[in-house]
Design an enzyme around this catalytic site. Structure first.
Site, short mmCIF file in Angstrom:
data_model
loop_
_atom_site.label_atom_id
_atom_site.label_comp_id
_atom_site.label_asym_id
_atom_site.label_seq_id
_atom_site.Cartn_x
_atom_site.Cartn_y
_atom_site.Cartn_z
N SER A 6 -1.00 9.12 30.51
CA SER A 6 -1.71 9.47 31.61
C SER A 6 -3.43 9.55 31.49
O SER A 6 -3.95 10.12 31.14
CB SER A 6 -0.96 10.37 32.57
OG SER A 6 0.36 10.46 32.37
N LYS A 36 -0.25 5.58 38.17
CA LYS A 36 0.00 7.25 36.94
C LYS A 36 -0.17 7.83 38.35
O LYS A 36 0.25 9.06 38.62
CB LYS A 36 0.41 6.93 36.00
CG LYS A 36 0.59 7.94 35.30
CD LYS A 36 2.03 8.51 35.64
CE LYS A 36 2.61 10.07 34.91
NZ LYS A 36 3.07 9.75 33.42
N LYS A 82 -5.31 18.16 34.31
CA LYS A 82 -6.16 16.49 34.06
C LYS A 82 -5.91 15.07 35.23
O LYS A 82 -6.72 14.19 35.56
CB LYS A 82 -5.77 16.12 32.79
CG LYS A 82 -5.79 14.58 32.59
CD LYS A 82 -5.38 14.20 30.66
CE LYS A 82 -4.06 14.04 30.45
NZ LYS A 82 -3.44 12.95 31.29
#
Length: 309
Positions: free
Chosen positions: A99, A178, A246
């Site tokens: 990711s 994502k 994140k």
């Protein structure tokens, strides 16, 4: 018969079962991992070990499954340098399955193309499905590739690890998908955590509540997978919760560039930042319930609500 080959970098909670599934599906996998134990496990299944990432330079496909793009750029630096005097075979694919930032992965793609004299391409293909999906080979894989032919060439690789595989657009589109996935997962998990704390503090059994919710419109795969752990307060990591901070930051970054309003993502960034400040980042995503419980106990409810609104 030609046996398909791939290099694989990063054998963590997700990467190890993903690489194992490649081996089981007949791929010749040569792997590198910072700690050797996981590589030894893969070798026992029939994989091979690499002493360094640079040694993977001649593999037709090199998969990276590391925590973030910074880690990938760090371990891949020697690989890219080795390509400058002796470019790889045309069509070499660097597959980023972590990711990462949709913007940064495009820049990384430019670096790879320049270092390889245009012979290597980057395809971003992050995954969803958690460790269970990685083990079962049922991951959802969201791909971004500048040329559809590159994606088609990699389909056998993806289908050895996942059951839902889609090309979403050019390089970076997979990472954007994502990010959207994490927006839904992160905020849904936070809502489940709030519901659990509200129910328990009001005398309602959390497991019973979740059972009722799962039978109605609030039912979801997030509830099915995370709910039982949250109800038991079992925060044994299936993936570190800190990564959600994140990932939601990538949503905000992309939204700012696109001019899109993402109030839920911004609230999520603040909540998961608080989770990290509480020292809970290495535990399971379900630990966001503990984060909210801690806010309640410290009397920080009103302050938190002001921050997260």
């Amino acid at each position: 018969m030609n046996i398909p080959r791939a290099g694989f970098v990063g054998l963590g909670l997700m990467g190890a079962p993903m690489a194992a599934n490649l081996v089981r599906k007949g791929w010749a996998v040569t792997a590198w991992n910072r700690s050797p134990g996981a590589v030894q496990d893969l070798c026992r299944l029939g994989g091979a070990a690499s002493k360094s990432v640079d040694e993977l330079r001649d593999e037709p496909v090199i998969v990276f499954m590391l925590p973030d793009l910074g880690y990938i750029e760090d371990v891949a630096s020697g690989l890219l340098e080795s390509w400058k005097p002796a470019p790889p075979a045309p069509g070499t694919a660097v597959v980023v399955m972590s990711s990462v930032s949709p913007t940064a992965v495009k820049v990384f793609g430019q670096r790879v193309r320049a270092a390889s004299s245009g012979r290597a391409v980057v395809v971003d293909a992050p995954v969803s499905g958690g460790t269970k999906g990685a083990i079962d080979g049922t991951l959802a894989i969201m791909a971004g590739a500048d040329h559809e032919a590159d994606f088609r060439r990699l389909l056998p690789l993806f289908e050895a690890m996942g059951t839902t595989v889609r090309l979403l657009g050019p390089l970076g589109a997979g990472s954007l998908a994502k990010a959207c996935n994490q927006l839904v997962v992160g905020t849904t998990t936070a809502a489940l955590a709030e519901a659990a704390e509200l129910a328990e503090r009001s005398g309602v059994d959390v497991a019973a509540l979740y059972e009722v919710l799962s039978g109605g419109l609030a039912g979801s795969r997030v509830l099915d997978q995370v709910g039982p752990r949250m109800a038991r307060k079992d925060y044994t990591p299936t993936g570190p919760a800190k990564f959600m901070h994140k990932d939601l930051s990538f949503v905000v970054e992309t939204a700012d560039a696109a001019g899109a309003a993402v109030p839920m993502a911004r609230a999520g960034v603040e909540l998961y930042a608080e989770l990290k400040r509480q020292g809970l980042g290495d535990q399971d995503l379900a630990v966001v319930r503990q984060t909210i419980s801690n806010l309640s106990r410290t009397g920080a409810v009103s302050a938190a609500e002001g921050t997260f609104s």
